[in-house]
Design a protein around this motif. Sequence first.
Motif, mmCIF file in Angstrom:
data_model
loop_
_atom_site.group_PDB
_atom_site.id
_atom_site.type_symbol
_atom_site.label_atom_id
_atom_site.label_comp_id
_atom_site.label_asym_id
_atom_site.label_seq_id
_atom_site.Cartn_x
_atom_site.Cartn_y
_atom_site.Cartn_z
ATOM 1 N N MET A 1 1.003 -1.205 -0.145
ATOM 2 C CA MET A 1 0.119 -0.035 -0.029
ATOM 3 C C MET A 1 0.855 1.173 -0.149
ATOM 4 S SD MET A 1 -2.933 1.321 2.548
ATOM 5 C CE MET A 1 -2.152 2.066 3.903
ATOM 6 N N ARG A 2 0.570 2.210 -0.752
ATOM 7 C CA ARG A 2 1.458 3.399 -1.020
ATOM 8 C C ARG A 2 0.965 4.325 0.061
ATOM 9 N NH1 ARG A 2 2.136 6.840 -6.511
ATOM 10 N NH2 ARG A 2 3.665 8.232 -5.619
ATOM 11 N N LEU A 3 1.906 4.777 1.073
ATOM 12 C CA LEU A 3 1.703 5.310 2.210
ATOM 13 C C LEU A 3 1.437 7.107 1.952
ATOM 14 C CD1 LEU A 3 3.812 3.496 4.612
ATOM 15 C CD2 LEU A 3 1.186 3.425 4.307
ATOM 16 N N TRP A 4 1.916 7.442 0.673
ATOM 17 C CA TRP A 4 2.029 8.737 0.251
ATOM 18 C C TRP A 4 1.144 8.989 -0.802
ATOM 19 C CZ3 TRP A 4 5.782 5.544 -0.382
ATOM 20 C CH2 TRP A 4 6.260 5.263 -1.827
ATOM 21 N N ASP A 5 0.723 10.527 -0.772
ATOM 22 C CA ASP A 5 0.055 10.669 -2.281
ATOM 23 C C ASP A 5 0.442 12.366 -2.489
ATOM 24 O OD1 ASP A 5 -1.333 11.278 -4.382
ATOM 25 O OD2 ASP A 5 -3.363 11.293 -3.280
ATOM 26 N N PHE A 6 1.285 12.472 -3.535
ATOM 27 C CA PHE A 6 2.051 13.857 -3.771
ATOM 28 C C PHE A 6 1.074 14.163 -5.073
ATOM 29 C CE2 PHE A 6 5.878 11.809 -1.674
ATOM 30 C CZ PHE A 6 5.989 12.757 -0.545
ATOM 31 N N ARG A 7 0.735 13.278 -5.993
ATOM 32 C CA ARG A 7 0.119 13.624 -7.065
ATOM 33 C C ARG A 7 -1.064 14.473 -6.929
ATOM 34 N NH1 ARG A 7 1.495 8.021 -9.915
ATOM 35 N NH2 ARG A 7 3.724 8.383 -9.959
ATOM 36 N N SER A 8 -1.964 14.180 -5.909
ATOM 37 C CA SER A 8 -3.141 14.787 -5.771
ATOM 38 C C SER A 8 -3.077 16.073 -5.407
ATOM 39 C CB SER A 8 -4.112 13.894 -4.866
ATOM 40 O OG SER A 8 -4.548 12.713 -5.494
ATOM 41 N N PRO A 9 -2.407 16.486 -4.318
ATOM 42 C CA PRO A 9 -1.929 17.918 -3.828
ATOM 43 C C PRO A 9 -1.392 18.779 -4.992
ATOM 44 C CG PRO A 9 -1.339 16.351 -2.067
ATOM 45 C CD PRO A 9 -1.681 15.423 -3.470
ATOM 46 N N ALA A 10 -0.569 18.105 -5.451
ATOM 47 C CA ALA A 10 0.243 18.935 -6.812
ATOM 48 C C ALA A 10 -0.848 19.272 -7.936
ATOM 49 C CB ALA A 10 1.338 18.026 -7.276
ATOM 50 N N ALA A 11 -1.711 18.315 -8.054
ATOM 51 C CA ALA A 11 -2.690 18.681 -8.924
ATOM 52 C C ALA A 11 -3.684 19.684 -8.588
ATOM 53 C CB ALA A 11 -3.557 17.353 -9.424
ATOM 54 N N ARG A 12 -4.206 19.618 -7.357
ATOM 55 C CA ARG A 12 -5.199 20.694 -6.684
ATOM 56 C C ARG A 12 -4.203 22.007 -6.682
ATOM 57 N NH1 ARG A 12 -6.052 16.501 -3.094
ATOM 58 N NH2 ARG A 12 -4.863 17.583 -1.447
ATOM 59 N N LEU A 13 -3.009 21.953 -6.505
ATOM 60 C CA LEU A 13 -2.133 23.235 -6.402
ATOM 61 C C LEU A 13 -2.363 23.814 -7.745
ATOM 62 C CD1 LEU A 13 -0.493 25.007 -4.691
ATOM 63 C CD2 LEU A 13 1.401 23.721 -5.199
ATOM 64 N N HIS A 14 -1.892 23.175 -8.710
ATOM 65 C CA HIS A 14 -1.906 23.477 -10.405
ATOM 66 C C HIS A 14 -3.305 24.034 -10.856
ATOM 67 C CE1 HIS A 14 -2.133 22.918 -14.595
ATOM 68 N NE2 HIS A 14 -0.983 23.387 -14.548
#
Length: 78
Positions: A1-14
Amino acid sequence: MRLWDFRSPAARLHDALDMLKKTTESLRERWNDPAMEFFRNHYLAPLESRVREAIEAIGRLDEVFSEAAKECGDTSHE
């Protein structure tokens, strides 16, 4: 299981940056004076470049975490 999610917050920031830029552009018709130019030059332009730098850094951080997970034998990082 992936314990981090950087892509979603980066997409929201964009998305937030895009919304800010669109809103500012729509204001240009009604607010086109030296104050708006000052705002664009002193706040919006630096903010845009810093957000883009942050998004790039988030992407690099995601790559580092994925590589670390791979090296530790975690196959769910993909």
